[in-house]
Design a protein around this motif. Structure first.
Motif, PDB file in Angstrom:
ATOM      1  N   ASN A   3     -14.614   3.285   0.057  1.00  0.00           N
ATOM      2  CA  ASN A   3     -13.853   4.555  -0.099  1.00  0.00           C
ATOM      3  C   ASN A   3     -12.664   4.694   0.667  1.00  0.00           C
ATOM      4  O   ASN A   3     -11.621   4.959   0.042  1.00  0.00           O
ATOM      5  N   VAL A   4     -12.548   4.041   1.914  1.00  0.00           N
ATOM      6  CA  VAL A   4     -11.480   4.160   2.711  1.00  0.00           C
ATOM      7  C   VAL A   4     -10.439   3.403   2.313  1.00  0.00           C
ATOM      8  O   VAL A   4      -9.288   3.718   2.082  1.00  0.00           O
ATOM      9  N   ARG A   5     -10.925   2.298   1.613  1.00  0.00           N
ATOM     10  CA  ARG A   5      -9.749   1.161   1.330  1.00  0.00           C
ATOM     11  C   ARG A   5      -9.322   1.808  -0.006  1.00  0.00           C
ATOM     12  O   ARG A   5      -8.321   1.507  -0.448  1.00  0.00           O
ATOM     13  N   HIS A   6     -10.108   2.118  -0.846  1.00  0.00           N
ATOM     14  CA  HIS A   6      -9.629   2.778  -2.139  1.00  0.00           C
ATOM     15  C   HIS A   6      -8.507   3.908  -2.112  1.00  0.00           C
ATOM     16  O   HIS A   6      -7.450   3.951  -2.638  1.00  0.00           O
ATOM     17  N   ARG A   7      -8.674   4.776  -1.089  1.00  0.00           N
ATOM     18  CA  ARG A   7      -7.699   5.702  -0.821  1.00  0.00           C
ATOM     19  C   ARG A   7      -6.549   5.176  -0.118  1.00  0.00           C
ATOM     20  O   ARG A   7      -5.282   5.684  -0.346  1.00  0.00           O
ATOM     21  N   ALA A   8      -6.718   4.245   0.614  1.00  0.00           N
ATOM     22  CA  ALA A   8      -5.563   3.689   1.328  1.00  0.00           C
ATOM     23  C   ALA A   8      -4.475   2.942   0.134  1.00  0.00           C
ATOM     24  O   ALA A   8      -3.395   2.829   0.373  1.00  0.00           O
ATOM     25  N   ARG A   9      -5.350   2.361  -0.737  1.00  0.00           N
ATOM     26  CA  ARG A   9      -4.608   1.612  -2.052  1.00  0.00           C
ATOM     27  C   ARG A   9      -3.809   2.516  -2.791  1.00  0.00           C
ATOM     28  O   ARG A   9      -2.644   2.336  -3.113  1.00  0.00           O
ATOM     29  N   ILE A  10      -4.458   3.720  -2.918  1.00  0.00           N
ATOM     30  CA  ILE A  10      -3.693   4.879  -3.517  1.00  0.00           C
ATOM     31  C   ILE A  10      -2.474   5.171  -2.910  1.00  0.00           C
ATOM     32  O   ILE A  10      -1.317   5.127  -3.579  1.00  0.00           O
ATOM     33  N   ALA A  11      -2.586   5.538  -1.704  1.00  0.00           N
ATOM     34  CA  ALA A  11      -1.471   5.704  -0.955  1.00  0.00           C
ATOM     35  C   ALA A  11      -0.357   4.765  -1.076  1.00  0.00           C
ATOM     36  O   ALA A  11       0.809   4.956  -0.889  1.00  0.00           O
ATOM     37  N   ALA A  12      -0.809   3.502  -0.874  1.00  0.00           N
ATOM     38  CA  ALA A  12       0.266   2.258  -0.805  1.00  0.00           C
ATOM     39  C   ALA A  12       0.852   2.236  -2.113  1.00  0.00           C
ATOM     40  O   ALA A  12       1.799   2.044  -2.373  1.00  0.00           O
ATOM     41  N   MET A  13      -0.056   2.217  -3.557  1.00  0.00           N
ATOM     42  CA  MET A  13       0.384   2.349  -4.500  1.00  0.00           C
ATOM     43  C   MET A  13       1.553   3.243  -4.819  1.00  0.00           C
ATOM     44  O   MET A  13       2.640   3.051  -5.439  1.00  0.00           O
ATOM     45  N   GLN A  14       1.351   4.434  -4.465  1.00  0.00           N
ATOM     46  CA  GLN A  14       2.226   5.681  -4.559  1.00  0.00           C
ATOM     47  C   GLN A  14       3.648   5.604  -3.828  1.00  0.00           C
ATOM     48  O   GLN A  14       4.478   6.009  -4.238  1.00  0.00           O
ATOM     49  N   THR A  15       3.142   4.672  -2.797  1.00  0.00           N
ATOM     50  CA  THR A  15       4.416   4.532  -1.755  1.00  0.00           C
ATOM     51  C   THR A  15       5.535   3.465  -2.600  1.00  0.00           C
ATOM     52  O   THR A  15       6.600   3.767  -2.719  1.00  0.00           O
ATOM     53  N   LEU A  16       4.696   2.534  -2.993  1.00  0.00           N
ATOM     54  CA  LEU A  16       5.518   1.351  -3.824  1.00  0.00           C
ATOM     55  C   LEU A  16       6.280   1.756  -5.161  1.00  0.00           C
ATOM     56  O   LEU A  16       7.477   1.558  -5.509  1.00  0.00           O
ATOM     57  N   TYR A  17       5.387   2.951  -5.865  1.00  0.00           N
ATOM     58  CA  TYR A  17       5.911   3.682  -7.027  1.00  0.00           C
ATOM     59  C   TYR A  17       7.193   4.295  -6.594  1.00  0.00           C
ATOM     60  O   TYR A  17       8.119   4.105  -7.417  1.00  0.00           O
ATOM     61  N   GLU A  18       7.233   5.160  -5.421  1.00  0.00           N
ATOM     62  CA  GLU A  18       8.208   5.952  -5.089  1.00  0.00           C
ATOM     63  C   GLU A  18       9.670   4.895  -4.600  1.00  0.00           C
ATOM     64  O   GLU A  18      10.515   5.464  -5.177  1.00  0.00           O
ATOM     65  N   LEU A  19       9.291   4.047  -4.082  1.00  0.00           N
ATOM     66  CA  LEU A  19      10.414   3.157  -3.632  1.00  0.00           C
ATOM     67  C   LEU A  19      11.073   2.688  -4.663  1.00  0.00           C
ATOM     68  O   LEU A  19      12.378   2.334  -4.602  1.00  0.00           O
ATOM     69  N   ASP A  20      10.431   2.014  -5.526  1.00  0.00           N
ATOM     70  CA  ASP A  20      10.895   1.464  -6.752  1.00  0.00           C
ATOM     71  C   ASP A  20      11.634   2.331  -7.636  1.00  0.00           C
ATOM     72  O   ASP A  20      12.594   1.941  -8.177  1.00  0.00           O
ATOM     73  N   LEU A  21      11.425   3.784  -7.570  1.00  0.00           N
ATOM     74  CA  LEU A  21      12.211   4.618  -8.580  1.00  0.00           C
ATOM     75  C   LEU A  21      13.292   5.251  -7.666  1.00  0.00           C
ATOM     76  O   LEU A  21      14.225   6.296  -8.343  1.00  0.00           O
ATOM     77  N   THR A  22      13.226   5.086  -6.432  1.00  0.00           N
ATOM     78  CA  THR A  22      14.307   6.047  -5.558  1.00  0.00           C
ATOM     79  C   THR A  22      14.840   4.847  -4.457  1.00  0.00           C
ATOM     80  O   THR A  22      14.435   3.948  -4.462  1.00  0.00           O
ATOM     81  N   ASP A  23      15.580   5.677  -3.578  1.00  0.00           N
ATOM     82  CA  ASP A  23      16.438   4.961  -2.553  1.00  0.00           C
ATOM     83  C   ASP A  23      15.816   5.191  -1.287  1.00  0.00           C
ATOM     84  O   ASP A  23      16.352   5.046  -0.374  1.00  0.00           O
ATOM     85  N   HIS A  24      14.425   5.715  -1.343  1.00  0.00           N
ATOM     86  CA  HIS A  24      13.853   6.334  -0.153  1.00  0.00           C
ATOM     87  C   HIS A  24      13.720   5.402   0.732  1.00  0.00           C
ATOM     88  O   HIS A  24      13.037   3.887   0.290  1.00  0.00           O
ATOM     89  N   PRO A  25      13.600   5.670   2.016  1.00  0.00           N
ATOM     90  CA  PRO A  25      13.253   4.375   3.089  1.00  0.00           C
ATOM     91  C   PRO A  25      11.667   4.331   2.843  1.00  0.00           C
ATOM     92  O   PRO A  25      10.866   5.156   2.900  1.00  0.00           O
TER      93      PRO A  25
END
Length: 138
Positions: A3-25
């Motif tokens: 469950n820890v890794r699942h939630r960590a993967r969600i946070a990482a996935m959402q980060t990569l998604y946002e970075l791909d669509l924006t110029d956020h650091p």
């Protein structure tokens, strides 16, 4: 731990998604996602490692995706699927620190695709990762 890794993967996935669509650091975006997910120290460390790793190697990983899915150019691929594939491929090919079993990585990626992507995302992600495993890990 799963469950820890699942939630960590969600946070990482959402980060990569946002970075791909924006110029956020990367770092502030990642830290915000980790806080939103209220991850434990262990989960936060895992999310940081996989998000940073996948983002830093995204050009190399993107070339692997293009080889595994030649009929889906990256610019046409839904950003959520691209984020999931980047994470999973990083875990499969580059995570030497604490690798997860190959089947676990693929199953997690397929589940993320089903939950966050479109109707066929899970099947598409499974196919691409299957090709990556056959061509890179066989």
């Amino acid at each position: 731990m799963p469950n820890v890794r699942h939630r960590a993967r969600i946070a990482a996935m959402q980060t990569l998604y946002e970075l791909d669509l924006t110029d956020h650091p990367l770092e502030p975006t990642l830290e915000r996602r980790i806080a939103d997910e209220a991850l434990s120290a262990e989960g936060a460390d895992f999310a940081r490692r996989i998000a940073r790793g996948a983002w830093e190697l995204r050009h190399e990983i993107d070339a692997i995706i293009e080889q595994a899915a030649p009929h889906w150019p990256l610019y046409q691929m839904p950003p959520i699927e691209k984020a999931i594939l980047r994470l999973a491929i990083w875990e499969l090919l580059y995570n030497k620190h604490d690798p997860a079993p190959m089947k676990a990585v693929i199953n997690e990626a397929v589940e993320l695709g089903k939950h966050f992507g479109g109707a066929n995302s899970g099947r598409f992600i499974n196919g691409v990762l299957g090709t990556v495993v056959k061509t890179r890990l066989a």
